[in-house]
Design an enzyme around this catalytic site. Structure first.
Site, PDB file in Angstrom:
ATOM      1  N   GLY A  46      88.774  88.833  13.349  1.00 33.10           N
ATOM      2  CA  GLY A  46      89.906  89.368  12.605  1.00 33.10           C
ATOM      3  C   GLY A  46      89.484  90.588  11.816  1.00 33.10           C
ATOM      4  CD  GLN A  51      87.600  93.343   7.148  1.00 33.65           C
ATOM      5  OE1 GLN A  51      88.489  92.807   7.803  1.00 33.65           O
ATOM      6  NE2 GLN A  51      86.326  93.011   7.293  1.00 33.65           N
ATOM      7  CB  CYS A  88      83.246  89.039   6.127  1.00 32.57           C
ATOM      8  SG  CYS A  88      84.408  90.365   5.782  1.00 32.57           S
ATOM      9  CG  LEU A  89      83.831  92.231  11.571  1.00 30.95           C
ATOM     10  CD1 LEU A  89      84.996  92.902  12.274  1.00 30.95           C
ATOM     11  CD2 LEU A  89      82.615  92.177  12.485  1.00 30.95           C
ATOM     12  CG  HIS A 130      88.184  85.872   6.376  1.00 27.55           C
ATOM     13  ND1 HIS A 130      86.891  85.487   6.105  1.00 27.55           N
ATOM     14  CD2 HIS A 130      88.149  87.221   6.503  1.00 27.55           C
ATOM     15  CE1 HIS A 130      86.127  86.572   6.062  1.00 27.55           C
ATOM     16  NE2 HIS A 130      86.857  87.630   6.299  1.00 27.55           N
ATOM     17  CD  GLU A 131      90.630  89.003   8.852  1.00 25.36           C
ATOM     18  OE1 GLU A 131      90.647  90.040   8.170  1.00 25.36           O
ATOM     19  OE2 GLU A 131      89.596  88.559   9.377  1.00 25.36           O
ATOM     20  CG  HIS A 134      89.672  91.012   4.061  1.00 27.66           C
ATOM     21  ND1 HIS A 134      88.611  91.566   3.385  1.00 27.66           N
ATOM     22  CD2 HIS A 134      89.141  90.356   5.121  1.00 27.66           C
ATOM     23  CE1 HIS A 134      87.478  91.246   4.016  1.00 27.66           C
ATOM     24  NE2 HIS A 134      87.776  90.512   5.070  1.00 27.66           N
TER      25      HIS A 134
HETATM   26 ZN    ZN Z   1      86.448  89.652   6.364  1.00 25.38          ZN
END
Ligand code: ZN
Length: 150
Positions: A46, A51, A88-89, A130-131, A134
């Site tokens: 995701g 991000q 997480c990226l 999670h997203e 963000h």
């Molecule tokens: Zn993340």
């Protein structure tokens, strides 16, 4: 195809409250396309617009069942609780154990501007939460019980 640079923890945009999308313009459609390209290039599950440095309420998710594009997503209902590993990226090399609702129901706009409802369990429920976190400036390390450096 355009792949954006993914911003990392420490960047202020990750801590902003992202703004709602009022109108789905060609720029938003392009953002969705490029976010999907970025997600697949990074081999993530995701990606939220903050991000890639864009503080808008836009998310793409693919946990292996196809691409989901979510505009202004909100959680309508949460059920159960499950702790599992998460990464997480924007926080490369770190994983953590995070307790989240096991099942969630969300609503969002799709790229046609239609309001859709989706149910998620397991990895998908985790990705939704999670997203959406963000979009409110919350990172998994803020709520993890434990974190591990790889
Ligand atoms: Zn993340």
């Amino acid at each position: 195809m355009a792949v954006y640079q993914i911003v990392k923890i420490g960047s202020p945009v990750l801590r902003e409250k992202a703004v709602e999308v009022k109108l789905i313009t060609p720029a938003i459609e392009k953002l969705l396309n490029n976010m999907a390209d970025t997600l697949y290039a990074a081999e993530g599950l995701g990606l939220a617009a903050p991000q890639i440095g864009v503080p808008k309420r836009v998310v793409v998710i693919d946990v292996g069942d196809g691409l989901l594009e979510l505009i202004n997503p909100v959680i309508l209902e949460k059920r159960g609780n499950k702790a599992a590993a998460e990464g997480c990226l924007s926080i490369p090399g770190t994983t953590g154990e995070v307790a989240r609702a096991a099942k969630v129901r969300i609503q969002a706009l799709n790229r046609q501007g239609e309001l859709v409802e989706l149910m998620g369990e397991g990895v998908l429920a985790r990705a939704f939460q999670h997203e959406i976190d963000h979009l409110d400036g919350i990172l998994f390390v803020d709520i993890a019980r434990k974190t591990y450096r790889q």
